[in-house]
Design an enzyme around this catalytic site. Sequence first.
Site, PDB file in Angstrom:
ATOM      1  N   GLU A  14       0.837  -1.202   0.000  1.00 44.98           N
ATOM      2  CA  GLU A  14       0.000   0.000   0.000  1.00 44.98           C
ATOM      3  C   GLU A  14       0.874   1.256   0.000  1.00 44.98           C
ATOM      4  OE1 GLU A  14      -3.501   0.242  -0.195  1.00 44.98           O
ATOM      5  OE2 GLU A  14      -3.099  -1.821  -0.822  1.00 44.98           O
ATOM      6  N   TRP A  31       1.962   1.613  -3.552  1.00 46.79           N
ATOM      7  CA  TRP A  31       0.929   2.154  -4.459  1.00 46.79           C
ATOM      8  C   TRP A  31       1.002   3.680  -4.462  1.00 46.79           C
ATOM      9  CZ3 TRP A  31      -2.171   1.358  -8.422  1.00 46.79           C
ATOM     10  CH2 TRP A  31      -3.162   2.307  -8.689  1.00 46.79           C
ATOM     11  N   TRP A  64     -20.050  10.289 -21.379  1.00 42.85           N
ATOM     12  CA  TRP A  64     -20.481  10.590 -20.018  1.00 42.85           C
ATOM     13  C   TRP A  64     -21.838  11.292 -20.020  1.00 42.85           C
ATOM     14  CZ3 TRP A  64     -17.635   7.962 -16.841  1.00 42.85           C
ATOM     15  CH2 TRP A  64     -16.279   7.767 -17.091  1.00 42.85           C
ATOM     16  N   ASN A  78     -10.939   2.914   2.488  1.00 45.51           N
ATOM     17  CA  ASN A  78     -10.472   2.726   1.120  1.00 45.51           C
ATOM     18  C   ASN A  78     -11.374   1.815   0.298  1.00 45.51           C
ATOM     19  OD1 ASN A  78      -8.328   3.237  -0.898  1.00 45.51           O
ATOM     20  ND2 ASN A  78      -8.078   1.020  -0.791  1.00 45.51           N
ATOM     21  N   TRP A 118     -15.345  10.890 -14.023  1.00 38.97           N
ATOM     22  CA  TRP A 118     -14.539  10.667 -12.826  1.00 38.97           C
ATOM     23  C   TRP A 118     -13.948  11.959 -12.276  1.00 38.97           C
ATOM     24  CZ3 TRP A 118      -9.453  12.158 -13.310  1.00 38.97           C
ATOM     25  CH2 TRP A 118      -8.929  12.213 -14.598  1.00 38.97           C
ATOM     26  N   TRP A 127      -8.824   7.484  -8.894  1.00 34.55           N
ATOM     27  CA  TRP A 127     -10.058   7.697  -9.656  1.00 34.55           C
ATOM     28  C   TRP A 127      -9.928   7.137 -11.076  1.00 34.55           C
ATOM     29  CZ3 TRP A 127     -14.961   8.866  -8.650  1.00 34.55           C
ATOM     30  CH2 TRP A 127     -15.260   9.326  -7.360  1.00 34.55           C
TER      31      TRP A 127
END
Length: 493
Positions: free
Chosen positions: A280, A283, A311, A346, A364, A387
């Site tokens: 993590e 990331w 969209w 998360n 997004w 995102w």
Amino acid sequence: MSQPPVIVWFRNDLRVGDNRALAAAVATGAPIVALYILDDECPGRWRMGGASRWWLHMSLAALAKDIAERGNRLLLLRGQAEKVLIGLTQERKAAAVFCSRAYEPHAVALESRLKAHFDSAGIAFKRYGGALLREPEDIRTKSGDVYKVYTPFWRALRQGLVVPAPKPAPRNIPATSRIPKGLALEELDLLPLKPDWAGGLRDAWTPGEAGANARLNSFLKNAMADYADLRNRPDIEGTSRLSPHLHFGEITPGMCWHRARQVAAHMHGADKGYETFLKELVWREFSYTLLFHWNDLPDKPFRSEFMHFGWKKNAQDLKSWQNGLTGFPIVDAGMRELWQTGYMHNRVRMIVASFLIKDLLIPWQEGEAWFWDTLVDADLANNAASWQWVAGSGADAAPYFRIFNPVRQGETFDPKGVYVRRFCPELANLPDEYIHAPWSAPPPVLRSAGVILGKTYPKPLVDHDNARARALAAYEDMRAAIANRNAGASGVS
């Protein structure tokens, strides 16, 4: 004649321990001007949001206290960082400026301009790492490219990684004979006053270096061993909640890495949780590497084909999502947790993002912007990369057709509805079997629980199965449009 001072320019490194820039400045023996500049101009539209500004106020207060205990004072100024820093350097006849590196596009450009100016002026401008385990320029594939997939990035970063031992905080930070007055913390206007919406944030968090260390110690002692298994459960304290402390630099990833390794070595059964925790942390590194090399990551899809996605902008649906009134309890609980505490678990972040993007077909970027304003850990790299990951448009993204079912996600990760009941108290009396799908409860059960759909709790904005089909159709339309465009460009008929 007094020795020229060194300016230590604090940015997102609001700590005195393991601060390489501060340690190097103290090692010179020169008097130090400890400086923070609130710059709302340089970041452009990515100036700090409301929740981050609240955190910054509290973190600066903690840093000022830590610096005062070491015989100095934190100078607070406001304005365009480049002008303020150059002006202060000239005024104080400073010999050098030391700072920690930052990696956002506007920060990288600012550092480049400052380096050129100070070099020409004969003033040392020294930047130090510490915000990341490895610098984003340092990790490349064998062919010299930037990694675009997380797993090989993780392997490459881990290979041969030597994390320097954290540097202790200096016992003394020598001050100049005359410290400019600067601004009082309250004059930075970081706190919400009318209305004061930060009560939930104050209850949930202890910003500052001491709070960061306490949070890390609590996680390592109570949650790391089971982190791999429980980090997806919002109903359980199974995560580290270190992200805002890392973002503001109250603690470093190197400190987390070292202390986690030390604890894991003496804790039976902690290896799996330790490895997951490190992944993590990495990331976060991966996200910063992407942002460093692709400056438009927060604004444009990494995968260019998504520029053509169909969209559906709907202001009312967006508002319902923002306010936690979608009619899907796990989504609404997450959005209300965000508003109340400046944070969201998360796993729930992925659920609410999937719902906005795929159930509602809202871009997004709208979700990214809302998170930016409301998260205390609003981090440009993590926010953008995450995102785009959910949207399917990013590097190493989840495929677009991976669409979370909010009911099933709630049943899997909040099986007793503890999380939903905490943030959607109007549903508290529903039986567990209906807590994630109130519309499926028989009328007598709803009446007994005091739930009136459409009044005390909203009806679902969409039918998930239909919304899923619509999202997949939109994805196929995008692919077909691109194929047709490519065929036309190549002259194929």
